[in-house]
Every structure is written in C-alpha cells, then in structure tokens.
Scaffold this motif. Structure first.
Motif, PDB file in Angstrom:
ATOM      1  N   LEU A 645       0.554   2.618 -10.632  1.00 46.79           N
ATOM      2  CA  LEU A 645       0.384   1.479  -9.728  1.00 46.79           C
ATOM      3  C   LEU A 645       1.573   1.333  -8.784  1.00 46.79           C
ATOM      4  CD1 LEU A 645      -1.192  -1.195 -12.103  1.00 46.79           C
ATOM      5  CD2 LEU A 645      -2.307   0.050 -10.240  1.00 46.79           C
ATOM      6  N   GLU A 646       2.785   1.562  -9.286  1.00 43.55           N
ATOM      7  CA  GLU A 646       3.969   1.497  -8.425  1.00 43.55           C
ATOM      8  C   GLU A 646       3.919   2.590  -7.367  1.00 43.55           C
ATOM      9  OE1 GLU A 646       7.297   1.683 -11.032  1.00 43.55           O
ATOM     10  OE2 GLU A 646       6.977  -0.339 -11.864  1.00 43.55           O
ATOM     11  N   TRP A 647       3.483   3.798  -7.780  1.00 40.00           N
ATOM     12  CA  TRP A 647       3.396   4.899  -6.817  1.00 40.00           C
ATOM     13  C   TRP A 647       2.313   4.607  -5.777  1.00 40.00           C
ATOM     14  CZ3 TRP A 647      -0.239   8.580  -5.345  1.00 40.00           C
ATOM     15  CH2 TRP A 647       0.257   9.664  -4.605  1.00 40.00           C
ATOM     16  N   ILE A 648       1.180   4.091  -6.209  1.00 39.04           N
ATOM     17  CA  ILE A 648       0.098   3.738  -5.285  1.00 39.04           C
ATOM     18  C   ILE A 648       0.581   2.702  -4.273  1.00 39.04           C
ATOM     19  CG2 ILE A 648      -2.131   2.544  -5.123  1.00 39.04           C
ATOM     20  CD1 ILE A 648      -2.526   5.333  -6.065  1.00 39.04           C
ATOM     21  N   ALA A 649       1.365   1.735  -4.742  1.00 42.68           N
ATOM     22  CA  ALA A 649       1.894   0.702  -3.844  1.00 42.68           C
ATOM     23  C   ALA A 649       2.786   1.324  -2.774  1.00 42.68           C
ATOM     24  CB  ALA A 649       2.660  -0.344  -4.653  1.00 42.68           C
ATOM     25  N   ARG A 650       3.579   2.310  -3.158  1.00 43.34           N
ATOM     26  CA  ARG A 650       4.431   2.992  -2.173  1.00 43.34           C
ATOM     27  C   ARG A 650       3.590   3.758  -1.169  1.00 43.34           C
ATOM     28  NH1 ARG A 650       8.938   6.702  -4.362  1.00 43.34           N
ATOM     29  NH2 ARG A 650       9.614   6.478  -2.190  1.00 43.34           N
ATOM     30  N   VAL A 651       2.536   4.399  -1.652  1.00 43.46           N
ATOM     31  CA  VAL A 651       1.658   5.139  -0.737  1.00 43.46           C
ATOM     32  C   VAL A 651       1.036   4.197   0.284  1.00 43.46           C
ATOM     33  CG1 VAL A 651      -0.491   6.472  -0.575  1.00 43.46           C
ATOM     34  CG2 VAL A 651       1.172   6.992  -2.366  1.00 43.46           C
ATOM     35  N   ASN A 652       0.593   3.047  -0.158  1.00 43.68           N
ATOM     36  CA  ASN A 652      -0.078   2.106   0.745  1.00 43.68           C
ATOM     37  C   ASN A 652       0.870   1.501   1.773  1.00 43.68           C
ATOM     38  OD1 ASN A 652      -2.732   2.368  -0.167  1.00 43.68           O
ATOM     39  ND2 ASN A 652      -2.372   0.938  -1.877  1.00 43.68           N
ATOM     40  N   GLN A 653       2.183   1.700   1.581  1.00 39.18           N
ATOM     41  CA  GLN A 653       3.150   1.243   2.574  1.00 39.18           C
ATOM     42  C   GLN A 653       3.450   2.305   3.626  1.00 39.18           C
ATOM     43  OE1 GLN A 653       6.577   0.016   0.327  1.00 39.18           O
ATOM     44  NE2 GLN A 653       5.515  -1.703  -0.659  1.00 39.18           N
ATOM     45  N   LEU A 654       2.930   3.509   3.410  1.00 40.52           N
ATOM     46  CA  LEU A 654       3.159   4.588   4.371  1.00 40.52           C
ATOM     47  C   LEU A 654       2.340   4.360   5.634  1.00 40.52           C
ATOM     48  CD1 LEU A 654       2.942   7.679   1.958  1.00 40.52           C
ATOM     49  CD2 LEU A 654       5.020   6.518   2.756  1.00 40.52           C
ATOM     50  N   ARG A 655       2.703   5.077   6.667  1.00 39.11           N
ATOM     51  CA  ARG A 655       1.896   5.057   7.881  1.00 39.11           C
ATOM     52  C   ARG A 655       0.493   5.553   7.573  1.00 39.11           C
ATOM     53  NH1 ARG A 655       6.081   7.727  12.319  1.00 39.11           N
ATOM     54  NH2 ARG A 655       7.585   5.978  12.337  1.00 39.11           N
ATOM     55  N   SER A 656      -0.437   5.064   8.326  1.00 44.46           N
ATOM     56  CA  SER A 656      -1.841   5.357   8.053  1.00 44.46           C
ATOM     57  C   SER A 656      -2.128   6.847   8.005  1.00 44.46           C
ATOM     58  CB  SER A 656      -2.726   4.684   9.108  1.00 44.46           C
ATOM     59  OG  SER A 656      -4.086   4.948   8.851  1.00 44.46           O
ATOM     60  N   GLU A 657      -1.539   7.621   8.922  1.00 44.01           N
ATOM     61  CA  GLU A 657      -1.821   9.064   8.967  1.00 44.01           C
ATOM     62  C   GLU A 657      -1.237   9.810   7.763  1.00 44.01           C
ATOM     63  OE1 GLU A 657       1.883   8.400  11.606  1.00 44.01           O
ATOM     64  OE2 GLU A 657      -0.012   7.384  11.139  1.00 44.01           O
ATOM     65  N   ASN A 658      -0.281   9.188   7.075  1.00 51.78           N
ATOM     66  CA  ASN A 658       0.311   9.819   5.888  1.00 51.78           C
ATOM     67  C   ASN A 658      -0.441   9.493   4.599  1.00 51.78           C
ATOM     68  OD1 ASN A 658       2.361  11.108   7.295  1.00 51.78           O
ATOM     69  ND2 ASN A 658       3.759   9.357   7.115  1.00 51.78           N
ATOM     70  N   ARG A 659      -1.513   8.711   4.706  1.00 55.45           N
ATOM     71  CA  ARG A 659      -2.347   8.413   3.543  1.00 55.45           C
ATOM     72  C   ARG A 659      -3.827   8.564   3.887  1.00 55.45           C
ATOM     73  NH1 ARG A 659      -3.330   2.740   4.418  1.00 55.45           N
ATOM     74  NH2 ARG A 659      -1.720   1.820   5.752  1.00 55.45           N
ATOM     75  N   MET A 660      -4.111   9.477   4.800  1.00 56.89           N
ATOM     76  CA  MET A 660      -5.481   9.823   5.190  1.00 56.89           C
ATOM     77  C   MET A 660      -6.261   8.615   5.693  1.00 56.89           C
ATOM     78  SD  MET A 660      -6.601  12.732   2.383  1.00 56.89           S
ATOM     79  CE  MET A 660      -5.866  11.960   0.949  1.00 56.89           C
ATOM     80  N   ASP A 661      -5.528   7.672   6.332  1.00 57.58           N
ATOM     81  CA  ASP A 661      -6.153   6.467   6.898  1.00 57.58           C
ATOM     82  C   ASP A 661      -6.935   5.696   5.839  1.00 57.58           C
ATOM     83  OD1 ASP A 661      -5.213   7.124   9.521  1.00 57.58           O
ATOM     84  OD2 ASP A 661      -6.858   8.563   9.687  1.00 57.58           O
TER      85      ASP A 661
END
Length: 703
Positions: A645-661
């Motif tokens: 969950l902590e890792w997912i939270a970090r991913v969701n803070q990335l720019r949209s293009e870095n998390r496949m929008d």
C-alpha cells in the motif's frame, strides 16, 4: 549375491547423527541457535539461510548442505564439546551432493571468526584441504584460485568464491575474505615455501605430504584439516559422524540426477560375454558383449544430443547443455581399446573422445597434461568431447554436470558400489527453476510407480549387462534406481512437455511496465523513474500441458503450476474473458525480478517479493496478489500488504505518464472468495473493488 552392504546402502547405525540433526533443527526453529553464536556466525547463517536473502538469489545451499553446515557449527560453537583433545567431525554426504561447497562455507565461518577475534583453539586462520585424487586436487585449485590462464597466472574472477559470491559471503565481509584467498592459498608444492603471513589455505592430494611439509604444518599454532575421503565406513569415521545425507535422500529431493538402468535387449537374448579378451593380464580386444554395451550407450547419447540440441539452440540461459557419456573401464589396458573402437568403428572423431586414467599426469608431458586437464574441466561447456573413457577413476572427484549416460565395463562379477558407478554422473545438468516440476513428477513416475520416464531431464542412464541386474535389486527395492527398456525416439520423450514461448506479433497492444522508483533527488524534489516493460523479457519457458493461450497478454502462452495451480488458471481465464480488461500480465519471479516490492518481515529483516498479476482496466491498474484462503492471515502476508500500500501510494504520486495514466490499487484476493463471486456472476471490476485493500481493511479476515 547382492546385499545391502555391497550396494552401498547398508542401514548403518547413524543414530547419533540423526539425534544431533533433530536437536539442531529445533534450535534453529525456535531461534536459540542464533542466540548462542558469535555475531560473525549469526551474520553468516542469516545470509546463507534466511528467506530474505535466499529469495534474492538464483542459487542457494540445498537442504543436505544446509544441514551439514548447521550441525557442524552447532556442535563446535554452541555445544563447545569435543570427544577428544582435538575435535574430529565426519560429514557423510552422498557423491555429487556438493561437499566442496559445505567445506567452503565452513572455512569462511572459521576464518572470519578468527579474523574478527584472535585465533583460538576454536577458530583458525590455517587450513589444510586434503583430497584423494589428482583431478579433485586440480579442481580445488580452480575453485579457490580460479582457472589457470595461458601465462600460468590464475584468474580469481573464475574461482567459485568469486562466481558465487552472492551465496558465499555477505557484502560487509567480502573484501577481507577475498584478500585472504588471493594471498594465502598455496598448492602442495608451495606448502612451507610460499610466505603467507599468519594465515594459509594449503591444498594437497593423496599421500603427497613429505616429512618437511608435515613438520611445517605441525608447528602451526592452530590448524583445521578438511579431509575428503571416498570411504567413510571406518571405525574412526563412524564414531564421529555428525550429519548424514545419503544417496536416497539426495535423489528423492532432486539434489542429484535420477538413476535408471538400461539393459540392451540384444544382450538379454544373446549370451554375450561382458569381459574383455585377455592375453595373460593384458586386455587385447573388446568382447562382443562390451561392443554391444558401447553401441547401446552411444545410441542413447546421440538421441539426447539431437533433442537437447533442438530444445536449447538459440535460447538464452540454456547454453552448455551438451550431454556426455562416461565409459568406466576395468583397467588401463581396456581404455585404449575402447577409444580405438569408438573412433575407428563408431564414427567418432579423436576430438569426440577423451581418455583419462588415474596416474596419467606422470605419463605425459606437462604441456600435454594441461591440455587434457582443460578439456576435462571444460567438458560441460563444449560440444566436444562427447565421450569420456576412463579406468580406475571411480573414486576421483571431478565436477561434470552433463554426464547423462554411463557404460560400466566390468572385469568380473564382483559387485561395485552403486555410488561408485553413478557418482561421476550424479551432478545436475538442468538446474533452472522452470524444470523442477517436470523433474519431480518424473522421479515419482520412475522410482515409485516403476514406469518409463516421460522425459530425460536430469536422468542418468546406466547401460548395464543383464548378468549384473541382480546386483541392483536392493537399490530398486529402496527406490534408488528405476529401470527402462524403451529407447526414447522423439522430442516429448526427451524434454517432456517443456516449450519456449515468445512475444506475440501485436504484443505492444498489451504491454505493461513496472515503474522502478529511484531515490528522490532532494535538491530538485524530483523522482527518477525507470519504466521496466515486461516485453523486455522476450521469452519464457514453461510446460505445454500447463499453459494457456490467452488474448490480452504479451506472450503467446502463460503458465500455471501443475500442482495446486487451478486458482491461477481460472483467474487468468477470468481476466482474459472480461470485456473491460484491457491487458494483464502474470509476474514470474524468475524472469520479472524487477517487479518487486520491499517489505519488513515480522523478524525485522528487509525482504522483497513479487506480486502475482497486474491487470489494467481503463484508467485503473490493479496489482493483484492471489492467496489460498489459509494464507491470508499469515503475519508476513500482512507485512507485505502494508508495504504494498505504501508503494502504491508512491506510484500514484508520480506523473501520469510514469504510471500508464492509471490510478493504481492493491488487491489481495482469496481463493474461496474468488470462486464464490465467480459463481454469483461477478465481473472483474466487482471482484477487484471488493478485494481492494486499504490500511483500514488490513487486520480483518477476508471471506
């Protein structure tokens, strides 16, 4: 007549070793073992055997090696008891089960403890490794110093310690250990002559040590001697056995090859002699029976060459899978007759055959010996030689993984120990994890059900004369040896249902990536993200009978486990058939190791794990972990949930293009809940929304 003693499987009294093992394992499980060792020993044992580190390596000590290391250290360091003034310990381990790696680990344990504290009666910086034969001696020099180059300088980068440093030594101790090995290992000729300061590893063979060397060794304040012997059944060794890992255990656990007997039908029908033709004591010709044995062995070898070659050619990670045949001759007058027969009458070239007998080094020049040695030690990595012909080398230890066929040519009906015949060919050839299931099923088929093998992956065929079948009777009853009559003649009979599968032509339509997040650049408040696309792994190996043809994934097929893999199978079919699912990938921990999440275990150790699936649906990306219902409440599963969950939270803070929008979520899906929802007509979105985790849900039991 056959009996348990001449088969080498006598039920010897090993009660003490078994009791020690039971005590050690209890101490290891309850944690008291690590509480009573030195800090250095604790670091080593955790690094060698903790799941945290084992899961990160492609190779580890197998259970027999682990038990030997634990028993030795526990007795010497925890019990701190010795039966005599000088402690003596005997490890009984079957041929081919990796005794040299056990000794390497124990040497590291002794040296690093002595380095951390001053050498004492319990720890030493001086070691003597004594082996029975020349081949093993040369192999140990390669293992500790690296292979000898053309300029006679050894390349430490090719030593076992350097090649397998990820297994042997924790990073914090690497510099100290490598400096010791590169400056303090001496050959038998250098004992007492080469200056190594206050530390030394001396390697010798046979009865080489002279009075001068013995006097030098006797003057050392402390010395640990590792003696590798072929025979353990002496009164001295029997009273000191602290661990036993026998051939049956090794075979059943898949640590060595599975042995099958093959008796050519022609020999069963015709009364063919198995002994060479002699003029006095000298063999002058091979008998017709021996020629039939050799031809039968060659027939099987050529089939293996053809099918292994087709399966491995051009496929990364399967280099060096060249099957070999070993011919064990009755004496040194027979081996040249075998070599001549194979090259003159069986279409083999001189490069195809290597003849190596004990004592050869003294009969050839130093240059010729180096050439012979290099051909023998590199036999696994080269297509040629194909056949090794040898006499009197049953007790010589040389590490060849690719011997698949053994033809023993005997001089009499006197029994030869099974381990002596099979010992040189027991080491595994197919060590990659994707072959484990297929080999395990084959062992049950051959040894328990007494059926023909359905593949020859890590099968060792002994081509034997029918006159000696009775000598294997006890071994077959013990489940040590199977029997085969059929000659495999097609792909499936050799490699089973193993296949390679690559990317689809339109894989880009379904490709996903894993964002590898580097440390934040504090000055610029930026995050560095590497997009690790799953298509970068362009090929997988799997079993055809346990693979699915799916649409919404990058690979032509995806595998599922043959044992208890139904949940994964139906989950993949479920995702593929749901019209709202755009793409998904099954994460394979061996191929997609980059797709991992770090977590803190309940014991405080850092670890990492790979989730099972990624599923993309429109603007949502679900990281899915599938678990059997009973596993959902395990403590470390919950630790993984928090970290995920902590890792997912970090991913969701990335720019949209870095998390496949996409907005990312973590799903923990229990097997029973999945099937219940499936029966009620739930769609993928329903299932994922229900099983999606947040911190508030962790700690509550899932349905």
């Amino acid at each position: 007549m056959a009996n348990r003693r001449n088969m080498g499987i006598e039920d010897t009294p090993l009660k003490l070793a078994n009791e020690i093992t039971a005590i050690v394992n209890r101490a290891w499980e309850d944690g008291s073992f690590l509480e009573n060792v030195t800090p250095v020993t604790r670091d080593l044992l955790q690094y060698w055997f903790s799941d945290v580190f084992c899961d990160m390596r492609p190779f580890n000590f197998h259970p027999g090696q682990k038990q030997a290391i634990l028993n030795m250290i526990y007795i010497h360091e925890v019990w701190q008891q010795a039966k005599y003034q000088y402690p003596k310990y005997c490890m009984k381990m079957a041929t081919g089960t990796g005794k040299t790696w056990v000794i390497a680990a124990l040497l590291i344990w002794q040296y690093l403890n002595a380095e951390e504290d001053k050498p004492t009666e319990r720890y030493s910086k001086h070691f003597l490794l004594a082996v029975p034969g020349l081949i093993m001696y040369e192999r140990l020099l390669d293992s500790y110093l690296g292979k000898e180059m053309e300029d006679n300088i050894r390349n430490f980068a090719t030593s076992d310690f350097k090649k397998f440093e990820a297994l042997f030594v924790p990073p914090a101790y690497k510099a100290v250990l490598f400096n010791f090995l590169q400056t303090s290992v001496v050959s038998k000729e250098e004992i007492g002559r080469k200056v190594t300061g206050d530390e030394m590893v001396a390697i010798t063979n046979g009865n080489y040590l002279s009075r001068r060397e013995l006097d030098f060794l006797a003057k050392l304040s402390e010395l640990v001697v590792f003696s590798m012997e072929a025979e353990w059944q002496t009164s001295l060794n029997k009273t000191h056995i602290v661990v036993s890992f026998d051939l049956k255990s090794a075979i059943r656990q898949g640590v060595v090859k599975t042995i099958v007997l093959n008796c050519p039908r022609e020999l069963a029908v015709e009364d063919q002699d198995y002994k060479a033709v002699h003029d006095g004591r000298k063999a002058i010709a091979l008998s017709e029976g021996q020629k039939l044995l050799l031809r039968a062995g060659l027939q099987k070898l050529r089939i293996l060459e053809r099918e292994f070659g087709k399966f491995t050619k051009g496929h990364k990670g399967l280099e060096g899978k060249y099957p070999k045949m070993l011919v064990i001759c009755e004496d040194t007058t027979v081996s040249p007759l075998v070599t001549e027969f194979l090259t003159a009458h069986e279409r083999l070239s001189e490069e195809d055959v290597i003849q190596i007998d004990s004592g050869w080094k003294g009969k050839v020049s130093e240059k010729e010996w180096k050439e012979i040695k290099q051909r023998l030690f590199n036999v696994d990595h080269c297509e040629k030689p194909k056949v090794i012909v040898s006499a009197l080398m049953l007790r010589e230890g040389f590490d060849v993984n690719n011997i698949c066929v053994i033809v023993p040519l005997r001089s009499s009906e006197a029994p030869i120990l099974l381990e002596q015949i099979a010992g040189r060919g027991l080491r595994l050839m197919w060590r990659e994890p994707e072959f484990l299931e297929s080999k395990a099923e084959n062992r049950i088929r051959v040894l328990e059900k007494q059926q023909e093998p359905n593949n020859y992956l890590d099968i060792l065929s002994i081509v034997e004369h029918p006159a000696f079948l009775q000598s294997y009777e006890d071994a077959m009853q013990e489940g040590l040896v199977g029997e085969t009559e059929a000659v495999p003649n097609h792909r499936e009979s050799i490699v089973g249902d193993m296949i390679h599968t690559g990317l689809k032509d339109n894989y880009q339509d379904y490709d996903l990536f894993w964002p590898v997040i580097a440390r934040e650049q504090e000055e610029k408040l930026q995050v560095i993200v590497t997009k690790q696309f799953f298509s970068e792994v362009s090929e997988l190996r799997m079993r055809k009978n346990f693979a699915l043809n799916l649409v919404k994934t990058i690979y032509k097929k995806l595998p599922y486990p043959s044992n208890k893999g139904e949940f994964e199978k139906f989950f993949m079919l479920f995702c593929d058939r749901d019209s709202k699912v755009d793409a998904f990938v099954k994460i394979n921990e061996y191929y997609h190791s980059f797709a991992s999440i770090t977590y803190v275990r309940t014991d405080g150790m850092l670890a990492s794990y790979c989730p099972d699936f990624m599923v993309k649906m429109g603007g949502e990306l679900f990281v899915v972990e599938t678990k059997a219902q009973k596993e959902l409440e395990e403590a470390n599963v919950k630790q993984k949930q928090y970290s995920a969950l902590e890792w997912i939270a970090r991913v969701n803070q990335l720019r949209s293009e870095n998390r496949m929008d996409c907005e990312w979520s973590y799903v923990l899906l229990g097997e029973a809940a999945f099937y219940e929802m499936l029966a009620n007509g739930a769609l993928a979105k329903d299932v994922f929304d229900w099983a999606k985790l947040d911190k508030a849900k962790i700690g509550h039991r899932q349905r």
